[in-house]
Design an enzyme around this catalytic site. Structure first.
Site, PDB file in Angstrom:
ATOM      1  N   CYS A 267      33.351  42.766  51.899  1.00  0.00           N
ATOM      2  CA  CYS A 267      32.471  43.150  53.128  1.00  0.00           C
ATOM      3  C   CYS A 267      32.594  44.570  53.275  1.00  0.00           C
ATOM      4  O   CYS A 267      33.489  45.526  52.991  1.00  0.00           O
ATOM      5  CB  CYS A 267      32.928  42.766  54.203  1.00  0.00           C
ATOM      6  SG  CYS A 267      33.137  40.627  53.988  1.00  0.00           S
TER       7      CYS A 267
ATOM      8  N   ARG B  15      29.954  47.784  46.823  1.00  0.00           N
ATOM      9  CA  ARG B  15      31.259  46.916  47.105  1.00  0.00           C
ATOM     10  C   ARG B  15      31.115  45.431  46.759  1.00  0.00           C
ATOM     11  O   ARG B  15      31.927  44.712  46.823  1.00  0.00           O
ATOM     12  CB  ARG B  15      31.513  46.990  48.543  1.00  0.00           C
ATOM     13  CG  ARG B  15      31.950  48.449  48.836  1.00  0.00           C
ATOM     14  CD  ARG B  15      32.083  48.585  50.558  1.00  0.00           C
ATOM     15  NE  ARG B  15      33.053  47.758  50.961  1.00  0.00           N
ATOM     16  CZ  ARG B  15      34.433  48.314  51.268  1.00  0.00           C
ATOM     17  NH1 ARG B  15      34.761  49.431  50.815  1.00  0.00           N
ATOM     18  NH2 ARG B  15      35.280  47.588  51.901  1.00  0.00           N
TER      19      ARG B  15
ATOM     20  N   TRP C 106      30.725  39.663  51.852  1.00  0.00           N
ATOM     21  CA  TRP C 106      31.196  39.006  50.679  1.00  0.00           C
ATOM     22  C   TRP C 106      31.796  37.658  51.050  1.00  0.00           C
ATOM     23  O   TRP C 106      32.892  37.819  51.464  1.00  0.00           O
ATOM     24  CB  TRP C 106      32.075  40.011  50.057  1.00  0.00           C
ATOM     25  CG  TRP C 106      32.380  39.811  48.528  1.00  0.00           C
ATOM     26  CD1 TRP C 106      31.629  40.003  47.429  1.00  0.00           C
ATOM     27  CD2 TRP C 106      33.659  39.173  47.910  1.00  0.00           C
ATOM     28  NE1 TRP C 106      32.319  39.635  46.227  1.00  0.00           N
ATOM     29  CE2 TRP C 106      33.619  39.163  46.594  1.00  0.00           C
ATOM     30  CE3 TRP C 106      34.929  39.112  48.481  1.00  0.00           C
ATOM     31  CZ2 TRP C 106      34.573  38.758  45.799  1.00  0.00           C
ATOM     32  CZ3 TRP C 106      35.819  38.770  47.602  1.00  0.00           C
ATOM     33  CH2 TRP C 106      35.575  38.513  46.441  1.00  0.00           C
TER      34      TRP C 106
ATOM     35  N   ASN D  82      35.751  42.501  58.191  1.00  0.00           N
ATOM     36  CA  ASN D  82      36.071  42.480  56.979  1.00  0.00           C
ATOM     37  C   ASN D  82      37.383  42.117  56.925  1.00  0.00           C
ATOM     38  O   ASN D  82      38.304  42.598  57.743  1.00  0.00           O
ATOM     39  CB  ASN D  82      36.085  43.963  56.304  1.00  0.00           C
ATOM     40  CG  ASN D  82      36.328  43.869  54.719  1.00  0.00           C
ATOM     41  OD1 ASN D  82      36.631  42.696  54.322  1.00  0.00           O
ATOM     42  ND2 ASN D  82      36.573  45.182  54.447  1.00  0.00           N
ATOM     43  N   GLY D  83      37.945  41.093  56.139  1.00  0.00           N
ATOM     44  CA  GLY D  83      39.366  40.512  56.178  1.00  0.00           C
ATOM     45  C   GLY D  83      39.269  38.990  56.141  1.00  0.00           C
ATOM     46  O   GLY D  83      38.230  38.358  56.229  1.00  0.00           O
TER      47      GLY D  83
ATOM     48  N   GLU E 147      41.097  46.840  27.820  1.00  0.00           N
ATOM     49  CA  GLU E 147      39.987  47.778  28.898  1.00  0.00           C
ATOM     50  C   GLU E 147      38.674  47.735  28.501  1.00  0.00           C
ATOM     51  O   GLU E 147      37.838  47.217  28.992  1.00  0.00           O
ATOM     52  CB  GLU E 147      40.613  49.113  29.129  1.00  0.00           C
ATOM     53  CG  GLU E 147      39.399  50.054  29.665  1.00  0.00           C
ATOM     54  CD  GLU E 147      38.997  49.586  31.214  1.00  0.00           C
ATOM     55  OE1 GLU E 147      39.760  48.485  31.485  1.00  0.00           O
ATOM     56  OE2 GLU E 147      37.931  50.001  31.532  1.00  0.00           O
TER      57      GLU E 147
ATOM     58  N   LYS F   2      35.797  45.637  30.334  1.00  0.00           N
ATOM     59  CA  LYS F   2      34.328  46.302  30.617  1.00  0.00           C
ATOM     60  C   LYS F   2      33.230  45.612  30.016  1.00  0.00           C
ATOM     61  O   LYS F   2      32.208  45.000  30.829  1.00  0.00           O
ATOM     62  CB  LYS F   2      34.129  47.721  29.848  1.00  0.00           C
ATOM     63  CG  LYS F   2      35.174  48.759  30.478  1.00  0.00           C
ATOM     64  CD  LYS F   2      34.503  49.424  31.677  1.00  0.00           C
ATOM     65  CE  LYS F   2      35.023  49.146  33.121  1.00  0.00           C
ATOM     66  NZ  LYS F   2      36.398  49.027  33.324  1.00  0.00           N
TER      67      LYS F   2
ATOM     68  N   GLU G 214      33.051  42.217  32.323  1.00  0.00           N
ATOM     69  CA  GLU G 214      32.742  42.191  33.757  1.00  0.00           C
ATOM     70  C   GLU G 214      31.179  42.718  34.060  1.00  0.00           C
ATOM     71  O   GLU G 214      30.767  42.489  35.120  1.00  0.00           O
ATOM     72  CB  GLU G 214      33.701  43.286  34.595  1.00  0.00           C
ATOM     73  CG  GLU G 214      33.686  44.713  34.039  1.00  0.00           C
ATOM     74  CD  GLU G 214      34.629  45.365  34.999  1.00  0.00           C
ATOM     75  OE1 GLU G 214      34.694  45.109  36.380  1.00  0.00           O
ATOM     76  OE2 GLU G 214      35.137  46.404  34.546  1.00  0.00           O
TER      77      GLU G 214
ATOM     78  N   HIS H 269      49.336  35.951  14.359  1.00  0.00           N
ATOM     79  CA  HIS H 269      49.954  34.820  15.246  1.00  0.00           C
ATOM     80  C   HIS H 269      49.013  34.078  15.775  1.00  0.00           C
ATOM     81  O   HIS H 269      49.606  33.448  16.962  1.00  0.00           O
ATOM     82  CB  HIS H 269      50.953  35.638  16.122  1.00  0.00           C
ATOM     83  CG  HIS H 269      51.879  36.405  15.613  1.00  0.00           C
ATOM     84  ND1 HIS H 269      53.015  36.083  14.742  1.00  0.00           N
ATOM     85  CD2 HIS H 269      52.077  37.896  15.357  1.00  0.00           C
ATOM     86  CE1 HIS H 269      53.562  37.203  14.077  1.00  0.00           C
ATOM     87  NE2 HIS H 269      53.067  38.021  14.571  1.00  0.00           N
TER      88      HIS H 269
ATOM     89  N   LYS I 164      34.011  46.224  44.412  1.00  0.00           N
ATOM     90  CA  LYS I 164      34.587  47.358  43.941  1.00  0.00           C
ATOM     91  C   LYS I 164      35.981  47.344  44.374  1.00  0.00           C
ATOM     92  O   LYS I 164      36.615  48.074  43.694  1.00  0.00           O
ATOM     93  CB  LYS I 164      33.690  48.373  44.535  1.00  0.00           C
ATOM     94  CG  LYS I 164      34.162  49.850  43.985  1.00  0.00           C
ATOM     95  CD  LYS I 164      34.166  50.340  42.495  1.00  0.00           C
ATOM     96  CE  LYS I 164      34.879  51.472  42.048  1.00  0.00           C
ATOM     97  NZ  LYS I 164      34.886  51.281  40.611  1.00  0.00           N
TER      98      LYS I 164
HETATM   99  C1  AGP Z   1      37.702  47.620  36.708  1.00  0.00           C
HETATM  100  O1  AGP Z   1      36.341  47.965  36.090  1.00  0.00           O
HETATM  101  C2  AGP Z   1      37.309  46.772  37.880  1.00  0.00           C
HETATM  102  N1  AGP Z   1      36.374  46.938  38.584  1.00  0.00           N
HETATM  103  C3  AGP Z   1      38.512  46.328  38.475  1.00  0.00           C
HETATM  104  O2  AGP Z   1      39.498  45.770  37.506  1.00  0.00           O
HETATM  105  C4  AGP Z   1      39.687  47.398  39.286  1.00  0.00           C
HETATM  106  O3  AGP Z   1      40.018  48.129  38.318  1.00  0.00           O
HETATM  107  C5  AGP Z   1      40.733  46.688  40.016  1.00  0.00           C
HETATM  108  O4  AGP Z   1      40.105  45.966  40.947  1.00  0.00           O
HETATM  109  C6  AGP Z   1      41.467  47.733  40.668  1.00  0.00           C
HETATM  110  O5  AGP Z   1      41.121  48.614  41.511  1.00  0.00           O
HETATM  111  P1  AGP Z   1      41.635  49.918  42.248  1.00  0.00           P
HETATM  112  O6  AGP Z   1      41.981  50.782  40.954  1.00  0.00           O
HETATM  113  O7  AGP Z   1      40.635  50.426  43.209  1.00  0.00           O
HETATM  114  O8  AGP Z   1      43.110  49.588  42.855  1.00  0.00           O
END
Ligand code: AGP
Length: 608
Positions: A2, A27, A74, A100-101, A481, A485, A488, A504, A603
């Site tokens: 949020c 976000r 959210w 938010n929370g 990684e 990418k 996501e 394996h 985010k």
């Molecule tokens: C990465 O592309 C993602 N958006 C997500 O995995 C992110 O890296 C993770 O939520 C950690 O966020 P932070 O670095 O703000 O702690």
């Protein structure tokens, strides 16, 4: 997560709040709402979907008023809908709350309130706050909020209006970020600095279990026990332009292209070539203990965790320190027996990730020293660690983390180099490392220059439903990684694997319908990677290889190549990840995905 933005001042609140919400879009959200107060009249509008929907509703509405609160939701409790969107009110529509929370005891409170005859208008946990504040209100809104804070369990960043208390906003936080902005024509509050940078660069942080009262001319902060607090104003280093697209189609692409600068910023003022020893002012408070420490645990989530996985190999190469890397969401539930003088290093772009924050709090309870590498200045993790290093990378708006990842790797290398040079690393090795680091921004530019070639590869393969990413040692985390990418932002299923693991099990997956991205620079694992590529090609799997410039051997074996400049083995991850970022970006674009705001993602994950 949020988003919260509030304003009280001499200007009309509506445009300031709507602009603030747009800066918070990254976000992740599913609905939005706004409440504007003029005198003792408060008008509320809410909508499902994008902020444009809320703007459409407000298009022909003047909505005058100098005080207001606005929110992007959210969904956690209750589906995305107009009646679940914030602000929420009490039955008499006197109290307006955005939050938010998660209110963890909201079921118990809701049942009691319903038993007392209160009728709820939503399925949310937030609505209990509105009813409790209305019940607790006896003319002093701050006191009503303070009493409510004592009645609820869980986390909140909240902002509250009352129709009988004009020109005043009360905000409070426990576990969800909230920052006050001080502008020439009033005061703001937001869950994220980016919502306010257009109006001010002066901010004051609110800590957990604190409350603030904002008016046009002043603000005050106090504890849950009503003790007044004096806190210094801080300057924000970001500008409004940093949070703009500047001609790019997406923030993610802009941030991929910012990497030469952000890698340079990560080193700015921190490297002295002569002695081959970096300077990291942020760790001076703990230096005497840190330089003697021989046990380091790196914690993070998602991309930050993968940066930590590369960091472990870098520390092993440059220092005598024993390094573990842990997923923060797992680490916090482990039985932690730390050797004496253990350091925990938290990696986090936002500095607000709930799992990472919980992990360092648990580690502190067990007596560990805390370090952070964080991008958002003044964020919770940066304030709860004993010392640390800021990325200075500017706001990262795209949900997919790109520039922060290479910035984290750069700073991890600087930290390992600094410690190594106080252990067994020679002057020559230090100078060699620094020269190679200084070459990186230009080398990343050379990789970015191949964007059209990478786009063509993405166009050819974006319809494949399953991808495999392979790497070894420093580049095994890059395989993970790269897969993250792609997953996501394009929603294509992808797995990142240690190439040595192929035999394996995963080799059973190899087929002409599954492209493999083989990360195979000319490092110490090069020959082993050639064997893996041969295994895949012999089963007719398509291979996209990321190779060192001039490598003709792999070029002849595979279907596609992306060349990168040569560098030190432990710096290759910073170069090889860029093609992975661009492959994911272009696949998502060809598939028409919402690249900066991928479905279901936020985010900053400030809930567990
Ligand atoms: C990465 O592309 C993602 N958006 C997500 O995995 C992110 O890296 C993770 O939520 C950690 O966020 P932070 O670095 O703000 O702690």
């Amino acid at each position: 997560m949020c988003g919260i933005v509030c304003y009280v001042g001499t200007k009309q609140a509506k445009p300031i709040l709507l602009n603030g919400l747009k800066q918070l879009e990254y976000r992740g959200y599913d609905s939005a709402g706004i409440a504007i107060q003029r005198g003792t009249r408060v008008v509320r509008y809410r909508s499902v979907g994008k902020i444009e929907e809320l703007e459409r509703k407000l298009h022909d509405v003047t909505l005058p008023g100098n005080t207001g609160i606005a929110h992007t939701r959210w969904a956690t409790h209750g589906e995305p809908s107009e009646h679940n969107a914030h602000p929420h009110t009490d039955q008499e529509k006197k109290v307006f709350v955005i939050h938010n929370g998660i209110i963890e005891n909201f079921h118990t409170i809701k049942k009691k309130l319903e038993k007392d005859g209160i009728v709820f208008g939503s399925d949310t946990d937030t609505e209990v706050l509105a009813h409790l504040i209305a019940i607790n209100f006896d003319g002093d809104l701050a006191e009503a909020v303070r009493k409510t804070m004592a009645q609820v369990e869980g986390t909140f960043g909240m902002a509250v209006l009352h129709k009988n208390v004009p020109d005043q906003i009360v905000v409070a936080r426990r576990g969800s970020p909230l920052i006050i902005g001080i502008s020439e024509d009033g005061h703001l509050a937001a869950s994220d600095i980016s919502a306010m940078v257009r109006y001010t660069d002066k901010v004051v942080h609110i800590e957990d279990n604190e409350l603030a009262v904002l008016t046009r001319d002043d603000f005050s902060i106090s504890t849950a026990q009503a003790t007044l607090i004096k806190r210094d104003t801080e300057r924000v280093e970001w500008t409004a332009e940093d949070a703009e697209l500047n001609g790019f189609p997406h923030y993610m692409l802009k941030e991929i292209y910012e990497q030469p600068d952000t890698i340079r910023n990560a080193m700015r003022g921190r490297i002295e070539l002569g002695e081959g020893v970096p300077k990291l002012g942020g760790i001076v408070p703990v230096w005497d203990k840190l330089k003697e420490s021989r046990h380091l645990v790196i914690v993070g989530c998602g991309t930050s965790y993968y940066a930590g996985c590369v960091g472990r190999y870098i520390f092993e190469r440059l220092t005598e320190i024993d390094v573990e890397v842990e997923l923060a969401s797992e680490f916090r539930y482990r039985k932690l027996n730390f050797p004496p003088n253990t350091f925990i290093l938290a990696l986090s772009q936002s500095g607000e990730t709930a799992d990472t924050l919980a992990a360092i709090r648990e580690a502190k309870r067990k007596g560990a020293n805390l370090l952070g590498i964080v991008n958002v200045v003044g964020s919770s993790i940066s304030r709860e660690t004993d010392a640390g290093v800021y990325n200075h990378a500017g706001p990262e708006i795209g949900v997919a983390s790109t520039k922060i990842f290479t910035s984290q790797l750069t700073i991890l290398t600087l930290l390992a180099l600094l410690l190594g040079r106080h252990q067994n690393l020679s002057l020559t090795e230090g100078v060699t490392a620094i020269r190679a680091l200084q070459a990186l921004p230009e080398q990343v530019k050379q990789v970015l220059a191949q964007a059209h070639h990478i786009e063509a590869i993405a166009e050819k393969y974006h319809k494949y439903n399953n991808w495999l990413f392979l790497g070894r040692k420093y580049n095994f985390p890059i395989a993970m990684e790269g897969a993250l990418k792609l997953k996501e932002i394009s929603y294509i299923h992808a797995e990142g694997y240690a190439a040595g693991e192929m035999k394996h099990g995963p080799i059973a997956l190899v087929s002409p319908n599954m492209p493999t991205v083989a990360i195979a620079p000319m490092d110490e694992m090069y020959e082993k990677m050639i064997s893996n590529i041969q295994e895949i090609k012999s089963r007719r799997g398509p291979v996209i290889a990321i190779i060192s410039r001039g490598d003709e051997k792999i070029r002849e074996m595979v279907d596609e190549v992306i060349e990168i400049p040569c560098t030190l083995d432990y710096l290759y991850p910073i170069l090889v990840v860029v093609p992975c970022q661009l492959l994911a970006y272009y696949c998502a674009r060809f598939l028409g995905r919402d690249i900066d705001k991928p479905r279901n993602l936020a985010k900053s994950v400030t809930v567990e």
